[in-house]
Design an enzyme around this catalytic site. Structure first.
Site, PDB file in Angstrom:
ATOM      1  N   ARG A   1       1.447   1.196  10.381  1.00  0.00           N
ATOM      2  CA  ARG A   1       1.054   1.567   9.027  1.00  0.00           C
ATOM      3  C   ARG A   1       2.287   1.501   8.151  1.00  0.00           C
ATOM      4  NH1 ARG A   1      -3.501   4.272   7.406  1.00  0.00           N
ATOM      5  NH2 ARG A   1      -3.993   4.738   9.566  1.00  0.00           N
TER       6      ARG A   1
ATOM      7  N   GLU B   1      -7.724  -0.702  14.368  1.00  0.00           N
ATOM      8  CA  GLU B   1      -8.288  -1.738  13.493  1.00  0.00           C
ATOM      9  C   GLU B   1      -7.321  -2.915  13.271  1.00  0.00           C
ATOM     10  OE1 GLU B   1      -9.648  -0.299   9.648  1.00  0.00           O
ATOM     11  OE2 GLU B   1      -9.111  -2.223   8.749  1.00  0.00           O
TER      12      GLU B   1
ATOM     13  N   ARG C   1      -0.018  -6.178  11.421  1.00  0.00           N
ATOM     14  CA  ARG C   1      -0.376  -5.196  12.443  1.00  0.00           C
ATOM     15  C   ARG C   1      -0.781  -5.857  13.769  1.00  0.00           C
ATOM     16  NH1 ARG C   1      -4.857  -0.556  11.428  1.00  0.00           N
ATOM     17  NH2 ARG C   1      -3.247   0.441  10.166  1.00  0.00           N
TER      18      ARG C   1
ATOM     19  N   SER D   1     -11.230  -6.373   9.286  1.00  0.00           N
ATOM     20  CA  SER D   1     -12.266  -5.646   8.579  1.00  0.00           C
ATOM     21  C   SER D   1     -12.976  -6.648   7.698  1.00  0.00           C
ATOM     22  CB  SER D   1     -11.608  -4.562   7.737  1.00  0.00           C
ATOM     23  OG  SER D   1     -12.590  -3.857   7.023  1.00  0.00           O
TER      24      SER D   1
ATOM     25  N   ARG E   1       0.830  -1.199   0.000  1.00  0.00           N
ATOM     26  CA  ARG E   1       0.000   0.000   0.000  1.00  0.00           C
ATOM     27  C   ARG E   1       0.867   1.252   0.000  1.00  0.00           C
ATOM     28  NH1 ARG E   1      -5.097  -1.947   3.825  1.00  0.00           N
ATOM     29  NH2 ARG E   1      -5.368  -3.910   2.660  1.00  0.00           N
TER      30      ARG E   1
END
Length: 434
Positions: A288, A360, A400, A363, A273
RNA sequence: GGAGGCGUCGCCUAGUCAGGUCUAUGGCGCCCGCCUGCUAAGCGGGUUUGGGGCUACAACCCCAUCGAGGGUUCAAAUCCCUCCGCCUCCGCCA
């Protein structure tokens, strides 16, 4: 892509959906107008094309008769004249047909590009609004308390010899890292545990391509957020941010059999990403990053089963989080914070002690038939008709998670207790500072 | 990277060189019916997908669809171009 029939029959529903997302409502009328135009020009074209076909067939017949007469040595003047006449008729028509065909194609493209801009219709119960308008559904466990000053995941990771950000930056730049020693082992153990759970529940494990063609990336809806996607222009390929992309593309242009129930896949992949819109956010540690690993559940099912399947995916995520012995909460994401493909999304957020808030970890999205329409993935109904399938996805584990595991299970001496369920996969019950 | 071969409606396949009843052949599979102690065999029919019209989301009619997209032509599975994929050989490489 949403169902054009739904839009025609119930435009207000789509308007309401756009409104609750904070998206453009007027798009609904522009799509309807484009649909009207497309159908009119298609009818014009098809009518004239029908004429052209029959006239052209006359040419064929006339030519046949002419050739037969020539062979037999019979007089051919009349036949030649007839053949020429038929050809002239056809020539006149042909030019006009070509015009109409181009008009119809243009109207079709215009319609489709507008229709594609519409986001999925949100499901009943999805809270309207943006990022902060989520609804908290449930809290599981209590935020972890310490009788000492807890370290953050990076400080812990460095002491354990598990995370090396500095050399990550040297090699890959900002937001890159090395997992080293027990860090690497911990991640592999976690991912293996996720795959093991998926297999236990009947998922087919998959290791997927992480470079995909434009039409696959576009089909999942991620190209709409293209600034966050890595692109390799020399080959016109995209690096996937999740194996969902490859798994959604897996059955592109297929009619799959769902008679024996949903198709469930568990994809293991590295994810990439750009994080273009998050400069300055979460710059410390591995919260991140540009590259991480993930095990992702992906399901193809009948549209009428999608809501129930979504709950199942959520339950499987909860089981994983439970096995990691993490405190977390479940939120029902607001409409404006859904991806364009999702009709509803539940996130599980784990407690991160040094941040004093939930972050988070998983998801799960119900994309109903939205992705399947774009990717042309269908199933056969009991009546024998073909219909788009529903697709859903949900996280089982990502890099994460290490943040939450390290921080929540740390002890005063800087060691980290390994959750029971993870111990057999890791072969260690505690991680000790070097 | 170089050379060649190939891609037809679930699977296999005819048709492509010489463009025109190709409205795409045949077989297998599958579905429906007939026949039949049961099963098998046999006989008859059906069986791509998408879109549009009309409608009861039926039947029916029309258009498109021979890997994808363009082009030539009155007319393209067939001729030309580009792209994609598969196979074979050579070269290079972990």
């Amino acid at each position: 892509m949403i169902d054009i029939k739904l839009l025609r029959d119930n435009p207000d529903l789509v308007r309401a959906s756009q409104r609750s997302r904070g998206a453009d409502e007027s798009l609904v009328d522009s799509v309807l107008a484009a649909d009207e135009k497309r159908r009119t020009s298609l009818q014009e074209f098809e009518a004239l094309r029908g004429q052209q076909k029959s006239v052209s067939k006359n040419v064929g017949a006339a030519m046949g008769a002419l050739n037969a007469a020539k062979k037999k040595g019979e007089p051919t003047e009349d036949l030649e004249r007839a053949a020429q006449q038929a050809r002239d008729d056809a020539t006149t028509l042909s030019a006009r047909v070509k015009e109409l065909e181009q008009g119809a194609a243009e109207a079709g493209r215009d319609f489709e590009s507008r229709l594609k801009q519409l986001d999925n219709v949100v499901l009943d119960g999805v809270p309207p609004g943006g990022e902060d308008d989520f609804v908290e559904l449930e809290k599981v466990g209590e935020p972890t308390r310490f009788d000492f000053e807890p370290l953050d995941h990076l400080a812990l990771g460095e002491r354990l010899g598990a995370i090396d950000m500095e050399r990550g930056a040297k090699v890959g730049g900002a937001r890159f890292y090395f997992l080293t020693g027990v860090g690497a082992r911990l991640e592999l153990a976690m991912l293996n545990m996720a795959v093991a759970q998926a297999v236990e529940y009947g998922f087919t494990p998959m290791i997927t391509p992480t470079l995909v063609r434009p039409e696959i990336m576009d089909g999942t809806g991620y190209l709409d957020a293209h600034e966050d996607v890595y692109h390799l222009p020399a080959d016109d390929l995209y690096l996937t941010g999740t194996s969902e992309v490859a798994l959604a593309g897996y059955h592109k242009d297929e009619i799959i059999d769902l008679a024996d129930g949903p198709r469930r896949y568990a994809g293991w992949s590295t994810c990439y990403r750009r994080e273009a819109g998050s400069h300055g956010k979460d710059t410390r540690g591995i919260i991140r990053v540009h590259q991480f690993q993930k095990v992702e559940m992906f399901v193809y099912c009948k549209p009428e089963d999608a809501v129930a399947e979504h709950q199942r995916l959520l339950a499987w995520e909860r089981e994983m989080l439970g096995k990691m012995e993490l405190p977390y909460r479940i939120i029902d994401t607001a409409a404006g914070d859904l991806g364009g493909s999702a009709a509803r999304k539940f996130d599980c957020e784990a407690w991160v002690p040094t941040q004093g808030r939930y972050r988070e970890l998983t998801s799960t999205s119900n994309c109903t038939t939205y992705q399947a329409r774009r990717l042309n993935t269908r199933f056969r109904t009991e009546e024998g008709r073909t219909e788009p399938v529903a697709t859903l996805n949900g996280t089982l584990a990502t890099t994460r998670w290490l943040v939450a595991i390290l921080e929540n299970h740390q002890q005063a001496d800087g060691s980290v207790v390994v959750p029971k369920a993870l111990q057999p996969f890791l072969g260690l019950d505690v991680l000790k500072p070097l």
